[in-house]
Design a protein around this motif. Structure first.
Motif, PDB file in Angstrom:
ATOM      1  N   TYR A 152       0.848  -1.192   0.000  1.00 15.29           N
ATOM      2  CA  TYR A 152       0.000   0.000   0.000  1.00 15.29           C
ATOM      3  C   TYR A 152       0.887   1.247   0.000  1.00 15.29           C
ATOM      4  N   ASP A 153       0.323   2.369  -0.481  1.00 17.49           N
ATOM      5  CA  ASP A 153       1.077   3.615  -0.385  1.00 17.49           C
ATOM      6  C   ASP A 153       0.673   4.340   0.902  1.00 17.49           C
ATOM      7  N   THR A 154       1.191   5.542   1.104  1.00 13.10           N
ATOM      8  CA  THR A 154       0.939   6.272   2.342  1.00 13.10           C
ATOM      9  C   THR A 154      -0.520   6.722   2.476  1.00 13.10           C
ATOM     10  N   ASN A 155      -1.262   6.697   1.366  1.00 16.11           N
ATOM     11  CA  ASN A 155      -2.678   7.065   1.391  1.00 16.11           C
ATOM     12  C   ASN A 155      -3.584   5.843   1.433  1.00 16.11           C
ATOM     13  N   ALA A 156      -3.006   4.674   1.745  1.00 15.55           N
ATOM     14  CA  ALA A 156      -3.746   3.414   1.845  1.00 15.55           C
ATOM     15  C   ALA A 156      -4.286   2.939   0.506  1.00 15.55           C
ATOM     16  N   LEU A 157      -3.688   3.410  -0.590  1.00 11.83           N
ATOM     17  CA  LEU A 157      -4.056   2.909  -1.913  1.00 11.83           C
ATOM     18  C   LEU A 157      -3.381   1.564  -2.140  1.00 11.83           C
ATOM     19  N   TYR A 164       2.754  -8.090  -7.019  1.00 13.89           N
ATOM     20  CA  TYR A 164       2.686  -7.533  -8.382  1.00 13.89           C
ATOM     21  C   TYR A 164       1.819  -6.278  -8.381  1.00 13.89           C
ATOM     22  N   PRO A 165       2.350  -5.209  -9.017  1.00 12.35           N
ATOM     23  CA  PRO A 165       3.679  -5.075  -9.599  1.00 12.35           C
ATOM     24  C   PRO A 165       4.735  -4.810  -8.521  1.00 12.35           C
ATOM     25  N   ARG A 166       5.992  -4.973  -8.898  1.00 16.47           N
ATOM     26  CA  ARG A 166       7.064  -4.811  -7.920  1.00 16.47           C
ATOM     27  C   ARG A 166       7.210  -3.361  -7.481  1.00 16.47           C
ATOM     28  N   THR A 167       6.960  -2.440  -8.408  1.00 15.72           N
ATOM     29  CA  THR A 167       7.111  -1.014  -8.118  1.00 15.72           C
ATOM     30  C   THR A 167       5.935  -0.256  -8.707  1.00 15.72           C
ATOM     31  N   GLY A 168       5.814   1.008  -8.318  1.00 19.75           N
ATOM     32  CA  GLY A 168       4.771   1.861  -8.868  1.00 19.75           C
ATOM     33  C   GLY A 168       3.477   1.744  -8.092  1.00 19.75           C
ATOM     34  N   CYS A 169       2.669   2.817  -8.199  1.00 16.42           N
ATOM     35  CA  CYS A 169       1.381   2.813  -7.503  1.00 16.42           C
ATOM     36  C   CYS A 169       0.493   3.919  -8.058  1.00 16.42           C
TER      37      CYS A 169
END
Length: 221
Positions: A152-157, A164-169
């Protein structure tokens, strides 16, 4: 005084000069199409998918529900691609016994196509899983029980399922993206080409310009 004859090349001069403008407007409109690469979340009711109205961290499915996740490039929820396949609860959870105080949730995980994959990454094959979780668990809890690691990202996305995927959001993809056959009808989605009104207006300018040349030649004659 001898009257000059209006020639065809004079009448067509303005349309020829403005033709590159029309082509430029069309190309510019197409270049504006953008999308976002992300995991979308779906509910299955009967035999059809519906874009979820809540995120997986707040949605609380009931025993017997079917939830889907699809990784793809989409402009918005109306353009989003549905999970593929016709999985239902009976087939996904046939071997998972019911237990008191727990619920079973069928999950459909569609990792998308190579066209939507980030650079140098290959999407795993779609799969299903039956999550048996506490009765108050969220869809995110059910997903975590069968498809770790999640990211997850810092915004809980939700950024990654099963790594998968290894990177990106949720990154923006600038290249034009055409929805696949499984996408929603794009009612209400923004139109990225020049509008019919704009093209009609330019055409009117072309015709008025030609008429002005013709009138001017008549007066000089």
């Amino acid at each position: 005084m001898r009257r000059r004859r209006t020639t065809a090349p004079a009448l067509f001069l303005v349309p020829l000069l403005l033709a590159p403008l029309l082509l430029g407007l069309t190309a510019a409109g197409q270049a504006q199409a953008v999308g976002y690469r992300y995991w979308s979340f779906w509910d299955r009711t009967g035999g059809s998918w519906t874009y979820a109205t809540q995120g997986p961290s707040t949605a609380r499915p009931s025993d017997g529900d079917v939830e889907g996740f699809r990784f793809a490039v989409s402009e918005d929820s109306q353009d989003a691609s549905k999970p593929r396949g016709n999985a239902d609860f009976a087939s996904v959870c046939a071997r998972t016994e019911a237990r008191a105080g727990a619920k079973r949730v069928a999950l459909v995980l569609d990792f998308g196509t190579a066209a939507d994959a980030p650079s140098a990454q290959t999407p795993p094959a779609p799969r299903t899983a039956c999550a048996r979780v506490p009765s108050d668990a969220t869809a995110a809890d059910a997903l975590a029980s069968v498809a770790k690691p999640l990211r997850y990202d810092t915004n809980a996305l939700l950024c990654a399922i099963a790594g998968y995927p290894r990177t990106g959001c949720g990154e923006q993809v600038s290249a034009p993206h055409e929805p696949t056959a499984s996408a929603h009808p794009r009612s209400g989605a923004p139109h990225h080409g020049p509008s019919a009104g704009l093209l009609a207006g330019v055409a009117a300018v072309v015709l008025l310009g030609a008429a002005a040349i013709w009138q001017a030649r008549r007066r000089r004659g």
